[in-house]
Design a protein around this motif. Structure first.
Motif, PDB file in Angstrom:
ATOM      1  N   ILE A  36       0.876  -1.170   0.000  1.00 32.91           N
ATOM      2  CA  ILE A  36       0.000   0.000   0.000  1.00 32.91           C
ATOM      3  C   ILE A  36       0.914   1.221   0.000  1.00 32.91           C
ATOM      4  O   ILE A  36       1.961   1.221   0.663  1.00 32.91           O
ATOM      5  CB  ILE A  36      -0.989  -0.001   1.191  1.00 32.91           C
ATOM      6  N   GLY A  37       0.553   2.224  -0.778  1.00 33.13           N
ATOM      7  CA  GLY A  37       1.410   3.385  -0.944  1.00 33.13           C
ATOM      8  C   GLY A  37       0.886   4.632  -0.268  1.00 33.13           C
ATOM      9  O   GLY A  37      -0.148   4.620   0.410  1.00 33.13           O
ATOM     10  N   PRO A  38       1.599   5.745  -0.472  1.00 32.37           N
ATOM     11  CA  PRO A  38       1.208   7.005   0.164  1.00 32.37           C
ATOM     12  C   PRO A  38      -0.154   7.488  -0.328  1.00 32.37           C
ATOM     13  O   PRO A  38      -0.523   7.286  -1.480  1.00 32.37           O
ATOM     14  CB  PRO A  38       2.317   7.980  -0.254  1.00 32.37           C
ATOM     15  N   ASP A  39      -0.882   8.094   0.596  1.00 34.11           N
ATOM     16  CA  ASP A  39      -2.186   8.695   0.321  1.00 34.11           C
ATOM     17  C   ASP A  39      -3.268   7.684  -0.063  1.00 34.11           C
ATOM     18  O   ASP A  39      -4.338   8.077  -0.515  1.00 34.11           O
ATOM     19  CB  ASP A  39      -2.091   9.784  -0.765  1.00 34.11           C
ATOM     20  N   GLU A  40      -2.983   6.393   0.116  1.00 36.52           N
ATOM     21  CA  GLU A  40      -4.004   5.390  -0.194  1.00 36.52           C
ATOM     22  C   GLU A  40      -4.906   5.187   1.028  1.00 36.52           C
ATOM     23  O   GLU A  40      -4.435   5.124   2.157  1.00 36.52           O
ATOM     24  CB  GLU A  40      -3.366   4.077  -0.617  1.00 36.52           C
ATOM     25  N   PRO A  41      -6.216   5.084   0.795  1.00 34.83           N
ATOM     26  CA  PRO A  41      -7.163   4.911   1.901  1.00 34.83           C
ATOM     27  C   PRO A  41      -7.207   3.445   2.353  1.00 34.83           C
ATOM     28  O   PRO A  41      -7.016   2.534   1.558  1.00 34.83           O
ATOM     29  CB  PRO A  41      -8.493   5.319   1.275  1.00 34.83           C
ATOM     30  N   TYR A  42      -7.461   3.271   3.646  1.00 37.73           N
ATOM     31  CA  TYR A  42      -7.588   1.919   4.182  1.00 37.73           C
ATOM     32  C   TYR A  42      -8.654   1.887   5.270  1.00 37.73           C
ATOM     33  O   TYR A  42      -9.041   2.916   5.817  1.00 37.73           O
ATOM     34  CB  TYR A  42      -6.250   1.396   4.728  1.00 37.73           C
ATOM     35  N   VAL A  43      -9.093   0.683   5.567  1.00 38.40           N
ATOM     36  CA  VAL A  43     -10.003   0.448   6.675  1.00 38.40           C
ATOM     37  C   VAL A  43      -9.462  -0.757   7.443  1.00 38.40           C
ATOM     38  O   VAL A  43      -8.866  -1.659   6.843  1.00 38.40           O
ATOM     39  CB  VAL A  43     -11.455   0.198   6.187  1.00 38.40           C
ATOM     40  N   ILE A  44      -9.633  -0.734   8.754  1.00 39.15           N
ATOM     41  CA  ILE A  44      -9.266  -1.885   9.581  1.00 39.15           C
ATOM     42  C   ILE A  44     -10.538  -2.400  10.234  1.00 39.15           C
ATOM     43  O   ILE A  44     -11.286  -1.646  10.847  1.00 39.15           O
ATOM     44  CB  ILE A  44      -8.198  -1.534  10.626  1.00 39.15           C
ATOM     45  N   SER A  45     -10.764  -3.703  10.052  1.00 40.47           N
ATOM     46  CA  SER A  45     -11.902  -4.399  10.643  1.00 40.47           C
ATOM     47  C   SER A  45     -11.382  -5.412  11.636  1.00 40.47           C
ATOM     48  O   SER A  45     -10.245  -5.879  11.523  1.00 40.47           O
ATOM     49  CB  SER A  45     -12.695  -5.158   9.582  1.00 40.47           C
ATOM     50  N   VAL A  46     -12.246  -5.765  12.601  1.00 44.19           N
ATOM     51  CA  VAL A  46     -11.841  -6.705  13.657  1.00 44.19           C
ATOM     52  C   VAL A  46     -12.882  -7.815  13.779  1.00 44.19           C
ATOM     53  O   VAL A  46     -14.081  -7.556  13.780  1.00 44.19           O
ATOM     54  CB  VAL A  46     -11.684  -5.999  15.020  1.00 44.19           C
ATOM     55  N   GLN A  47     -12.378  -9.030  13.903  1.00 43.44           N
ATOM     56  CA  GLN A  47     -13.206 -10.205  14.184  1.00 43.44           C
ATOM     57  C   GLN A  47     -12.790 -10.761  15.533  1.00 43.44           C
ATOM     58  O   GLN A  47     -11.611 -10.997  15.778  1.00 43.44           O
ATOM     59  CB  GLN A  47     -13.005 -11.265  13.106  1.00 43.44           C
ATOM     60  N   LEU A  48     -13.749 -10.966  16.415  1.00 43.74           N
ATOM     61  CA  LEU A  48     -13.489 -11.593  17.710  1.00 43.74           C
ATOM     62  C   LEU A  48     -13.317 -13.089  17.491  1.00 43.74           C
ATOM     63  O   LEU A  48     -14.171 -13.743  16.904  1.00 43.74           O
ATOM     64  CB  LEU A  48     -14.655 -11.322  18.666  1.00 43.74           C
ATOM     65  N   LEU A  49     -12.187 -13.636  17.951  1.00 45.88           N
ATOM     66  CA  LEU A  49     -11.905 -15.067  17.813  1.00 45.88           C
ATOM     67  C   LEU A  49     -12.187 -15.837  19.090  1.00 45.88           C
ATOM     68  O   LEU A  49     -12.422 -17.042  19.049  1.00 45.88           O
ATOM     69  CB  LEU A  49     -10.446 -15.288  17.398  1.00 45.88           C
ATOM     70  N   GLY A  50     -12.133 -15.149  20.220  1.00 50.38           N
ATOM     71  CA  GLY A  50     -12.388 -15.794  21.500  1.00 50.38           C
ATOM     72  C   GLY A  50     -12.089 -14.834  22.636  1.00 50.38           C
ATOM     73  O   GLY A  50     -11.466 -13.783  22.437  1.00 50.38           O
ATOM     74  N   PHE A  51     -12.548 -15.199  23.840  1.00 48.13           N
ATOM     75  CA  PHE A  51     -12.294 -14.354  25.000  1.00 48.13           C
ATOM     76  C   PHE A  51     -12.559 -15.154  26.264  1.00 48.13           C
ATOM     77  O   PHE A  51     -13.236 -16.184  26.248  1.00 48.13           O
ATOM     78  CB  PHE A  51     -13.172 -13.089  24.972  1.00 48.13           C
ATOM     79  N   ASP A  52     -11.969 -14.677  27.345  1.00 49.01           N
ATOM     80  CA  ASP A  52     -12.323 -15.139  28.674  1.00 49.01           C
ATOM     81  C   ASP A  52     -12.265 -13.923  29.585  1.00 49.01           C
ATOM     82  O   ASP A  52     -12.184 -12.792  29.103  1.00 49.01           O
ATOM     83  CB  ASP A  52     -11.456 -16.317  29.145  1.00 49.01           C
TER      84      ASP A  52
END
Length: 182
Positions: A84-100
């Motif tokens: 990915i280069g300069p000035d390129e747009p991005y999004v970060i998504s999250v998936q929950l895999l587990g928890f305690d």
């Protein structure tokens, strides 16, 4: 920090899975001599995405202030998929895999949004930390129950194939590996 925008809040309904937590644009100062995002700044972007994720699951700023807790990243595993280069747009998504009561295991995906391709992934283990002792401690009921709400949606998602991958050179006649890794 990028010109990122934060989206989810702990009161938001868990309708989407994975949860989009951060939108940004790659900054010029993040670019290395190869003309693409420097490896260290992937972690910066993924770390920037942790704050809105923690807000969404109920372990954010207000909860930390009331309960005198925080979260620490215990482990991050980043895989670089595409440039990915300069000035390129991005999004970060999250998936929950587990928890305690003490840990949250999540999977982050950075996607370049102009051409819609995966740039990198980050598997992360976060720990619930007692502020005064700086030790792992059980989380309060509210975020634990919120994680349960998220889990009700995310447990139906397929586990991404990159989860739990080891870093290794497969055995071969020409591969030289440390004897303890055989």
């Amino acid at each position: 920090m990028s010109d990122a925008s934060l989206s989810p809040q702990p009161t938001d309904e868990v309708a989407a899975a994975p949860v989009e937590v951060l939108r940004g644009t790659v900054l010029e100062q993040w670019i290395d001599y190869n003309g693409h995002l420097n490896a260290g700044y992937y972690l910066v972007a993924f770390d920037d995405a942790i704050a809105p994720w923690m807000e969404f699951i109920g372990l954010g700023t207000a909860h930390r202030a009331v309960r005198d807790i925080t979260t620490f990243s215990a482990q991050n595993h980043i895989a670089y998929v595409r440039e990915i280069g300069p000035d390129e747009p991005y999004v970060i998504s999250v998936q929950l895999l587990g928890f305690d009561r003490k840990r949250v295991h999540a999977f982050q995906v950075m996607t370049q949004t102009r051409d819609d391709y995966v740039v990198a992934i980050c598997e992360v283990m976060s720990l619930n930390i007692d502020g005064p002792t700086r030790r792992v401690a059980p989380m309060a009921d509210e975020p634990y129950e919120r994680l349960g709400e998220i889990w009700a949606v995310h447990r139906e998602l397929p586990v991404p194939p990159q989860v739990g991958r080891l870093i290794a050179i497969p055995p071969s006649d020409e591969a030289l590996r440390h004897p303890d890794l055989a």
